[in-house]
Design an enzyme around this catalytic site. Structure first.
Site, PDB file in Angstrom:
ATOM      1  N   CYS A   1      33.434  30.266  23.973  1.00 44.18           N
ATOM      2  CA  CYS A   1      33.064  30.026  22.570  1.00 44.18           C
ATOM      3  C   CYS A   1      34.278  29.888  21.661  1.00 44.18           C
ATOM      4  CB  CYS A   1      32.172  31.169  22.066  1.00 44.18           C
ATOM      5  SG  CYS A   1      30.532  31.139  22.777  1.00 44.18           S
TER       6      CYS A   1
HETATM    7  N1  LIG Z   1      28.970  32.465  26.982  1.00 43.28           N
HETATM    8  C1  LIG Z   1      28.736  32.833  25.743  1.00 43.28           C
HETATM    9  O1  LIG Z   1      29.082  33.940  25.336  1.00 43.28           O
HETATM   10  C2  LIG Z   1      28.007  31.919  24.784  1.00 43.28           C
HETATM   11  C3  LIG Z   1      27.499  32.456  23.603  1.00 43.28           C
HETATM   12  C4  LIG Z   1      26.811  31.631  22.725  1.00 43.28           C
HETATM   13  C5  LIG Z   1      26.667  30.276  23.017  1.00 43.28           C
HETATM   14  N2  LIG Z   1      27.198  29.756  24.165  1.00 43.28           N
HETATM   15  C6  LIG Z   1      26.976  28.337  24.436  1.00 43.28           C
HETATM   16  O2  LIG Z   1      25.900  28.241  25.374  1.00 43.28           O
HETATM   17  C7  LIG Z   1      26.105  27.136  26.262  1.00 43.28           C
HETATM   18  C8  LIG Z   1      26.061  27.607  27.709  1.00 43.28           C
HETATM   19  O3  LIG Z   1      27.164  28.475  27.913  1.00 43.28           O
HETATM   20  P1  LIG Z   1      27.241  29.437  29.170  1.00 43.28           P
HETATM   21  O4  LIG Z   1      28.336  30.394  28.863  1.00 43.28           O
HETATM   22  O5  LIG Z   1      25.905  29.956  29.535  1.00 43.28           O
HETATM   23  O6  LIG Z   1      27.714  28.402  30.291  1.00 43.28           O
HETATM   24  P2  LIG Z   1      27.769  28.701  31.862  1.00 43.28           P
HETATM   25  O7  LIG Z   1      28.833  27.816  32.383  1.00 43.28           O
HETATM   26  O8  LIG Z   1      27.866  30.171  32.089  1.00 43.28           O
HETATM   27  O9  LIG Z   1      26.359  28.234  32.410  1.00 43.28           O
HETATM   28  C9  LIG Z   1      25.881  26.951  32.344  1.00 43.28           C
HETATM   29  C10 LIG Z   1      24.960  26.702  33.550  1.00 43.28           C
HETATM   30  O10 LIG Z   1      24.437  25.387  33.408  1.00 43.28           O
HETATM   31  C11 LIG Z   1      24.357  24.804  34.689  1.00 43.28           C
HETATM   32  N3  LIG Z   1      24.290  23.353  34.558  1.00 43.28           N
HETATM   33  C12 LIG Z   1      25.285  22.455  34.355  1.00 43.28           C
HETATM   34  N4  LIG Z   1      24.789  21.217  34.273  1.00 43.28           N
HETATM   35  C13 LIG Z   1      23.453  21.307  34.423  1.00 43.28           C
HETATM   36  C14 LIG Z   1      22.392  20.362  34.419  1.00 43.28           C
HETATM   37  N5  LIG Z   1      22.637  19.061  34.252  1.00 43.28           N
HETATM   38  N6  LIG Z   1      21.138  20.822  34.607  1.00 43.28           N
HETATM   39  C15 LIG Z   1      20.895  22.142  34.796  1.00 43.28           C
HETATM   40  N7  LIG Z   1      21.857  23.077  34.817  1.00 43.28           N
HETATM   41  C16 LIG Z   1      23.115  22.669  34.617  1.00 43.28           C
HETATM   42  C17 LIG Z   1      25.600  25.307  35.400  1.00 43.28           C
HETATM   43  O11 LIG Z   1      25.455  25.226  36.807  1.00 43.28           O
HETATM   44  C18 LIG Z   1      25.690  26.751  34.885  1.00 43.28           C
HETATM   45  O12 LIG Z   1      25.040  27.662  35.753  1.00 43.28           O
HETATM   46  C19 LIG Z   1      27.424  26.503  25.835  1.00 43.28           C
HETATM   47  O13 LIG Z   1      27.171  25.457  24.955  1.00 43.28           O
HETATM   48  C20 LIG Z   1      28.136  27.627  25.117  1.00 43.28           C
HETATM   49  O14 LIG Z   1      29.068  27.142  24.181  1.00 43.28           O
HETATM   50  C21 LIG Z   1      27.852  30.558  25.058  1.00 43.28           C
END
Ligand SMILES: NC(=O)c1ccc[n+]([C@@H]2O[C@H](COP(=O)([O-])OP(=O)(O)OC[C@H]3O[C@@H](n4cnc5c(N)ncnc54)[C@H](O)[C@@H]3O)[C@@H](O)[C@H]2O)c1
Length: 467
Positions: free
Chosen positions: A295
């Site tokens: 983030c």
């Molecule tokens: N990690 C945090 O603390 C946090 C907090 C708030 C918001 N976010 C936002 O949330 C979103 C997700 O972040 P995250 O940390 O969970 O990411 P992550 O990398 O932990 O998880 C994303 C998942 O999506 C899967 N994926 C990728 N392409 C895909 C597709 N085409 N279809 C289905 N699954 C698919 C991946 O295999 C992975 O398991 C981002 O936009 C991030 O900026 C993250």
């Protein structure tokens, strides 16, 4: 709730359909699909399942699905699981009953709601990489039906839902707002934060029209304590940008000040604590070795990209991101400086890095400042070891047990304040195994009064002589 200009007033027929879907949500007879089961999507899908919704979890990574199935990532559910063991087991079995996970897209056939939680990282050139998002939209397009709801939770710049997500979904032949509902609701989870569980964090909801906001708000009000509807998709997207850029610039401010305060002989930590006694208008932020995770280090670049495209330079935000990005180099610099004070040469010194993840007690190494610190140290020294209780990743440094990592080192750099280090009496271990070291504490974590006099202790944000 404010109404955005230009929104259509809907016919009684549309209003009736919206009420029908809201009722189904209330009765929990809708099937919710979460796409992307990562740090955000896995807790989110589990929260829907915990609350009695038939939930589908879709992820393209079979490794991720197998980790979830084997219970390897249960720690990521901290923010939704009760503390006591009996209730925790009961909740886990409720989740298991209601959550079906798969990497086969056909599983999405029965979905009434699509929640998008895929990564939105940066490309090499620091511009948004929206490939995961666009691929996911194309997948949804295959299964989109009339009267379904699509909610984007992945972080994107203001305007992206309308400019990128909407046209892709409309390739289905259905029209956003008329045939299906489209919402943006940023995820605000703070991984590892037990106080602010997912249920307790208010959910911001924007939509392409009023009906989309209504339907998405009904859904979230079933799983979180408070829903905050806003007037447009753009306001919801901008809210997430503001929150994370607020963190980025405040962290940069205190990082910058801490370098100057060190020179002036002022203790930054004491100064922040003193300023925090002001009952209004001040929010404490602390110096550190840099920012990491998915983030704070990348979200400012989403807004910077959009601003540049519109011919605007957001120099203040860019400078803040740059200050934070340079902090790992500053840590290496103070390690070198401290070694010099005891006539040790950095090239002939041995190093132990304690903590590799980007954050205390959280297993996430994405954009961790430890990577830069270790890489820089390895450029100048052949003897660099690293240890983290949560991960085996050491970015090329040798590793071993905590004791093996510390033993006989000239310089120990504590980068992450994991509870493990406290539980393992880190001060005693350093006294015993590296009694003549320089100890760099980037988190104000070490109790320096417990250290042997022979150890040169330096804390980021404190003057060199201060203990
Ligand atoms: N990690 C945090 O603390 C946090 C907090 C708030 C918001 N976010 C936002 O949330 C979103 C997700 O972040 P995250 O940390 O969970 O990411 P992550 O990398 O932990 O998880 C994303 C998942 O999506 C899967 N994926 C990728 N392409 C895909 C597709 N085409 N279809 C289905 N699954 C698919 C991946 O295999 C992975 O398991 C981002 O936009 C991030 O900026 C993250």
């Amino acid at each position: 709730m404010l109404q955005k200009h230009g929104q259509k007033t809907n016919t009684p027929k549309v209003q009736y359909r919206t009420e029908m879907l809201k009722q189904k949500i209330k009765d929990k007879t809708v099937v919710v699909a979460v796409l992307g089961l990562g740090h955000v999507g896995y807790p989110m899908s589990s929260l829907f399942a915990k609350n009695g919704f038939q939930t589908i979890g879709y992820d393209i990574s079979s490794k991720r699905l197998s980790d979830i199935n084997q219970g390897k990532v249960i720690s990521e559910l901290t923010s939704i699981l009760p503390n006591d063991e009996t209730h925790k087991q009961k909740t886990l079995s409720e989740i298991a009953n209601n959550l079906k996970i798969s990497n086969k897209e056909e599983i999405l056939k029965s979905a009434d709601v699509f929640v998008v939680d895929v990564p939105t990282p940066l490309k090499e050139n620091e511009t948004p990489n929206l490939l995961f998002l666009t691929k996911t939209c194309k997948t949804i397009t295959k299964f989109l039906r009339k009267e379904t709801l699509v909610i984007v939770e992945s972080t994107i710049y203001p305007g992206a839902t309308e400019e990128i997500v909407k046209p892709l979904l409309e390739e289905s032949g259905l029209h956003a707002g008329d045939d299906f509902y489209l919402s943006f609701s940023p995820e605000r989870i703070d991984p590892g934060n037990k106080k602010w569980s997912l249920e307790k964090i208010p959910k911001i909801v924007g939509g392409i029209n009023k009906e989309s906001v209504d339907v998405a708000s009904s859904l979230f009000s079933q799983i979180v304590e408070k829903v905050v509807p806003v007037s447009s998709l753009q306001v919801a997207e901008a809210t997430k940008m503001l929150e994370n850029i607020f963190r980025s610039v405040n962290i940069a401010l205190v990082n910058d000040l801490s370098k100057f305060f060190e020179k002036m002989g002022i203790d930054t930590w004491e100064t922040v604590a003193a300023a925090s006694t002001k009952p209004f208008g001040f929010l404490p932020h602390y110096p550190g070795p840099g920012v990491g995770g998915h983030c704070i280090p990348k979200d400012p670049f989403y807004l910077l990209y959009k601003a540049r495209k519109m011919g605007t330079n957001l120099e203040f935000i860019e400078e803040a991101a740059c200050i934070n990005r340079n902090m790992p180099l500053y840590v290496v610099h103070i390690a070198e400086e401290t070694l010099n004070t005891c006539n040790k040469n950095v090239r002939e010194s041995s190093f132990a890095v304690l903590g590799v993840t980007y954050k205390k007690d959280v297993l996430d190494i994405r954009r961790t400042p430890s990577k830069t610190v270790i890489t820089e140290l390895r450029k100048v020294s052949k003897n660099v070891m690293a240890f983290d209780p949560l991960t085996d990743e050491t970015f090329g440094a040798k590793t071993g047990s905590l004791e093996e990592t510390i033993k006989g080192k000239d310089c120990i750099i504590l980068l992450v304040n994991h509870s493990y280090f406290r539980e393992n009496s880190i001060e005693d271990k350093i006294n015993e195994l590296a009694p003549n070291c320089c100890l760099i504490d980037t988190r104000n974590f070490i109790d320096s009064s417990k250290l042997k006099k022979s150890i040169i202790y330096r804390c980021l944000g404190k003057p060199l002589k201060s203990g």
